[in-house]
Design a protein around this motif. Sequence first.
Motif, PDB file in Angstrom:
ATOM      1  N   GLN A 111      11.148  13.766  -3.291  1.00  0.00           N
ATOM      2  CA  GLN A 111      10.125  13.523  -1.910  1.00  0.00           C
ATOM      3  C   GLN A 111       9.301  13.140  -1.139  1.00  0.00           C
ATOM      4  OE1 GLN A 111      10.761  17.628  -1.679  1.00  0.00           O
ATOM      5  NE2 GLN A 111       9.867  18.186   0.211  1.00  0.00           N
ATOM      6  N   GLU A 112       9.378  12.851  -0.401  1.00  0.00           N
ATOM      7  CA  GLU A 112       8.143  11.812   0.482  1.00  0.00           C
ATOM      8  C   GLU A 112       7.013  13.073   0.891  1.00  0.00           C
ATOM      9  OE1 GLU A 112       7.579   9.205   3.896  1.00  0.00           O
ATOM     10  OE2 GLU A 112       9.037  10.631   3.771  1.00  0.00           O
ATOM     11  N   SER A 113       6.302  13.084   0.124  1.00  0.00           N
ATOM     12  CA  SER A 113       4.380  13.977   0.641  1.00  0.00           C
ATOM     13  C   SER A 113       4.283  13.499   2.273  1.00  0.00           C
ATOM     14  CB  SER A 113       3.768  13.574   0.082  1.00  0.00           C
ATOM     15  OG  SER A 113       2.888  11.921  -0.281  1.00  0.00           O
TER      16      SER A 113
ATOM     17  N   GLY B  11       4.860   8.207   2.052  1.00  0.00           N
ATOM     18  CA  GLY B  11       6.124   7.486   1.428  1.00  0.00           C
ATOM     19  C   GLY B  11       4.883   7.130  -0.121  1.00  0.00           C
ATOM     20  N   MET B  12       5.745   5.762  -0.292  1.00  0.00           N
ATOM     21  CA  MET B  12       4.789   5.820  -1.774  1.00  0.00           C
ATOM     22  C   MET B  12       3.161   5.108  -2.374  1.00  0.00           C
ATOM     23  SD  MET B  12       7.896   3.281  -2.937  1.00  0.00           S
ATOM     24  CE  MET B  12       7.213   2.952  -5.203  1.00  0.00           C
ATOM     25  N   ALA B  13       2.769   6.083  -0.738  1.00  0.00           N
ATOM     26  CA  ALA B  13       1.480   5.387  -0.284  1.00  0.00           C
ATOM     27  C   ALA B  13       0.438   6.206  -2.208  1.00  0.00           C
ATOM     28  CB  ALA B  13       1.014   5.334   0.270  1.00  0.00           C
ATOM     29  N   SER B  14       1.082   7.990  -1.477  1.00  0.00           N
ATOM     30  CA  SER B  14       0.181   8.529  -2.669  1.00  0.00           C
ATOM     31  C   SER B  14       0.844   8.390  -4.196  1.00  0.00           C
ATOM     32  CB  SER B  14       0.471  10.179  -1.815  1.00  0.00           C
ATOM     33  OG  SER B  14       1.867  10.117  -1.625  1.00  0.00           O
ATOM     34  N   THR B  15       1.741   8.048  -5.029  1.00  0.00           N
ATOM     35  CA  THR B  15       2.044   7.976  -5.611  1.00  0.00           C
ATOM     36  C   THR B  15       2.075   6.427  -6.601  1.00  0.00           C
ATOM     37  OG1 THR B  15       4.327   7.375  -4.609  1.00  0.00           O
ATOM     38  CG2 THR B  15       3.953   9.932  -5.065  1.00  0.00           C
TER      39      THR B  15
ATOM     40  N   GLN C 181      -2.466  -8.528   9.678  1.00  0.00           N
ATOM     41  CA  GLN C 181      -1.837  -8.441   8.349  1.00  0.00           C
ATOM     42  C   GLN C 181      -1.954  -6.573   7.988  1.00  0.00           C
ATOM     43  OE1 GLN C 181      -2.453 -10.866   5.559  1.00  0.00           O
ATOM     44  NE2 GLN C 181      -4.097  -9.814   5.068  1.00  0.00           N
ATOM     45  N   LEU C 182      -0.366  -5.923   7.858  1.00  0.00           N
ATOM     46  CA  LEU C 182      -0.594  -4.743   7.505  1.00  0.00           C
ATOM     47  C   LEU C 182      -1.562  -4.610   5.749  1.00  0.00           C
ATOM     48  CD1 LEU C 182       2.962  -3.529   7.873  1.00  0.00           C
ATOM     49  CD2 LEU C 182       0.802  -3.003   9.113  1.00  0.00           C
ATOM     50  N   SER C 183      -2.868  -3.555   5.440  1.00  0.00           N
ATOM     51  CA  SER C 183      -2.632  -3.078   4.537  1.00  0.00           C
ATOM     52  C   SER C 183      -2.365  -2.946   3.502  1.00  0.00           C
ATOM     53  CB  SER C 183      -3.841  -2.166   4.548  1.00  0.00           C
ATOM     54  OG  SER C 183      -3.561  -0.966   5.025  1.00  0.00           O
ATOM     55  N   HIS C 184      -2.265  -2.936   2.153  1.00  0.00           N
ATOM     56  CA  HIS C 184      -1.359  -2.423   0.721  1.00  0.00           C
ATOM     57  C   HIS C 184      -1.402  -0.992   0.938  1.00  0.00           C
ATOM     58  CE1 HIS C 184       0.580  -2.932  -3.371  1.00  0.00           C
ATOM     59  NE2 HIS C 184      -0.184  -2.043  -3.451  1.00  0.00           N
ATOM     60  N   ALA C 185      -1.787  -0.230   1.478  1.00  0.00           N
ATOM     61  CA  ALA C 185      -1.451   1.493   1.857  1.00  0.00           C
ATOM     62  C   ALA C 185      -0.549   1.114   2.741  1.00  0.00           C
ATOM     63  CB  ALA C 185      -2.496   1.959   1.533  1.00  0.00           C
ATOM     64  N   ARG C 186      -0.631   1.097   4.213  1.00  0.00           N
ATOM     65  CA  ARG C 186       0.917   0.597   4.926  1.00  0.00           C
ATOM     66  C   ARG C 186       1.823  -0.127   4.486  1.00  0.00           C
ATOM     67  NH1 ARG C 186      -0.106   3.588   9.085  1.00  0.00           N
ATOM     68  NH2 ARG C 186      -2.094   2.896   9.775  1.00  0.00           N
ATOM     69  N   GLN C 187       1.793  -1.289   3.587  1.00  0.00           N
ATOM     70  CA  GLN C 187       3.396  -1.526   2.716  1.00  0.00           C
ATOM     71  C   GLN C 187       3.831  -0.448   2.393  1.00  0.00           C
ATOM     72  OE1 GLN C 187       2.617  -5.026   1.552  1.00  0.00           O
ATOM     73  NE2 GLN C 187       1.848  -6.402   3.598  1.00  0.00           N
ATOM     74  N   LEU C 188       2.657   0.853   1.132  1.00  0.00           N
ATOM     75  CA  LEU C 188       3.519   1.519   0.405  1.00  0.00           C
ATOM     76  C   LEU C 188       3.822   2.709   1.139  1.00  0.00           C
ATOM     77  CD1 LEU C 188       1.000   0.985  -2.443  1.00  0.00           C
ATOM     78  CD2 LEU C 188       2.945   0.223  -2.393  1.00  0.00           C
ATOM     79  N   GLN C 189       3.784   2.768   2.726  1.00  0.00           N
ATOM     80  CA  GLN C 189       3.826   4.020   3.414  1.00  0.00           C
ATOM     81  C   GLN C 189       5.229   3.753   4.001  1.00  0.00           C
ATOM     82  OE1 GLN C 189       0.682   4.712   6.019  1.00  0.00           O
ATOM     83  NE2 GLN C 189       2.012   7.183   7.121  1.00  0.00           N
ATOM     84  N   ASN C 190       5.149   2.155   3.851  1.00  0.00           N
ATOM     85  CA  ASN C 190       6.584   1.797   4.194  1.00  0.00           C
ATOM     86  C   ASN C 190       7.666   2.290   3.375  1.00  0.00           C
ATOM     87  OD1 ASN C 190       5.900   2.066   7.507  1.00  0.00           O
ATOM     88  ND2 ASN C 190       5.187  -0.319   6.456  1.00  0.00           N
ATOM     89  N   ARG C 191       7.184   2.231   1.897  1.00  0.00           N
ATOM     90  CA  ARG C 191       7.892   2.310   1.341  1.00  0.00           C
ATOM     91  C   ARG C 191       8.165   3.406   1.141  1.00  0.00           C
ATOM     92  NH1 ARG C 191       6.054  -2.297  -2.639  1.00  0.00           N
ATOM     93  NH2 ARG C 191       6.234  -4.128  -0.558  1.00  0.00           N
TER      94      ARG C 191
END
Length: 463
Positions: free
Chosen positions: A372-374, A387-391, A356-366
Amino acid sequence: MSNSELLDDLNDDFGSDVESEVEVDNVCDSFGGLERFLMEYKPILLDEINPENIGNVSQIFEHRELFENLMQETADSSSALLLSKTQPLVQQDIDSLHAFLRGVYEETFPELQSIVTSAETYARVIKILEHSQGVPDTEQLQEVVSREQMLVLSMAIQTGYKNPRSQSSDQSFALARSIEVLLELCNLQQRIKNFVASLISQTAPNLCALVGSETAAALIDTAGGIQTLSETPSCNIASMGKSRFVGHKSAVDQSGVRQKGFVFHCPLVSEQPVAVRKQALKMTCAKVSLCARVDTSKSSQDGSLGSEWRKDILHKLQNIQEPPKLSNVKALPIPEDKPKKKRAGRRFRKYKEQFQLSHARQLQNRMEFGKQESSVVDIFGEEVGMGMASTLRAPNSAPTKRTAKLRATMQRRLAAVNQDTHNFFATGYDQSNVLKAPSDESTNNTKTQDKNTKRRQTQASGT
């Protein structure tokens, strides 16, 4: 009855007996003379043929009266077998005279031997050309050669035919005499074939039942007897009677057969479709060899084995031509609209957790709306959006410890290794402390040294 009438009756009786004895003697003489001829036969050599002895160069041509008498006076299987043995000898003399003709007429018309390959046809064409005096009659040539050969021959006469007047008298005499002898031998060979074919059913009934009387007679004539044919391998029977040709390409057709001999032209093979003629030829040649052995041993005089083998060949060829049987088409099952059962349970959930995908990978897909996306640049130089992984971070998103799935034995081994490592470092720490602390012996030695020094000092003060 008067005495005159009685004498007349006696004369008639004795006269008939004498005539019958003379006929029997003539038959025996012809049969025995032909047997002696076959034993004393010597083939023709090309270096022995010259214009002077062209008339008596062939022994068969000299003794042709024996063949004629035997065919006229007898009509049984023994004479047919004896005459069938003479066919290879007749063909050998024809081939020798054919080679002599080609050598004599090569200078006049060198292209003729490549256009006309049959000995009889070659001799007839030369005879027509010699009588025409350089202007051949096309109507006579059409009666001798085929239409295709006539077209090529007419073109070759205009380009490569020379005037026959340049020949000497000896050459012209030898040419005319050799043509006469060769045509007479070909005529004798054909009469022998017809005679043997008329009596072949008595000699080889099974072979006649299999391939027919004409083909059986041709095979026996070519082999030189039923005994020789029975000793011939089946793979060589297909080549008997094969016509001469320039190359294999001109002889091979859609059937793929090159050995088009007597067996190929028999009705059992020629009436089959082109696709199965090659298989029919192999089967028929194998049965021809068996029929010849049966007829030699005279074990089946009614030809029943030949008829049975013919039916077997036709049955096998019919099975080959039949289309393959269609297999039963099994219908697909009716699809069900019910939801399928899904696997569940603790083991299946653990198995899915490995992929399964990690939580960071799930946030990266959003992506967050209005921001603006970093992005970062990976090791391949490509820009990857975060995506939303850095915020954003999910609440209570403590990093889960993900380990590879190990077997129980491997887990026990790793636990044992970790325990040994822990014990090693623990014991090593204690030994280092012991090394740093002073030993008991060294302390005792220092104490004795101090006592000795004090004793010396007191002794020195008392003195």
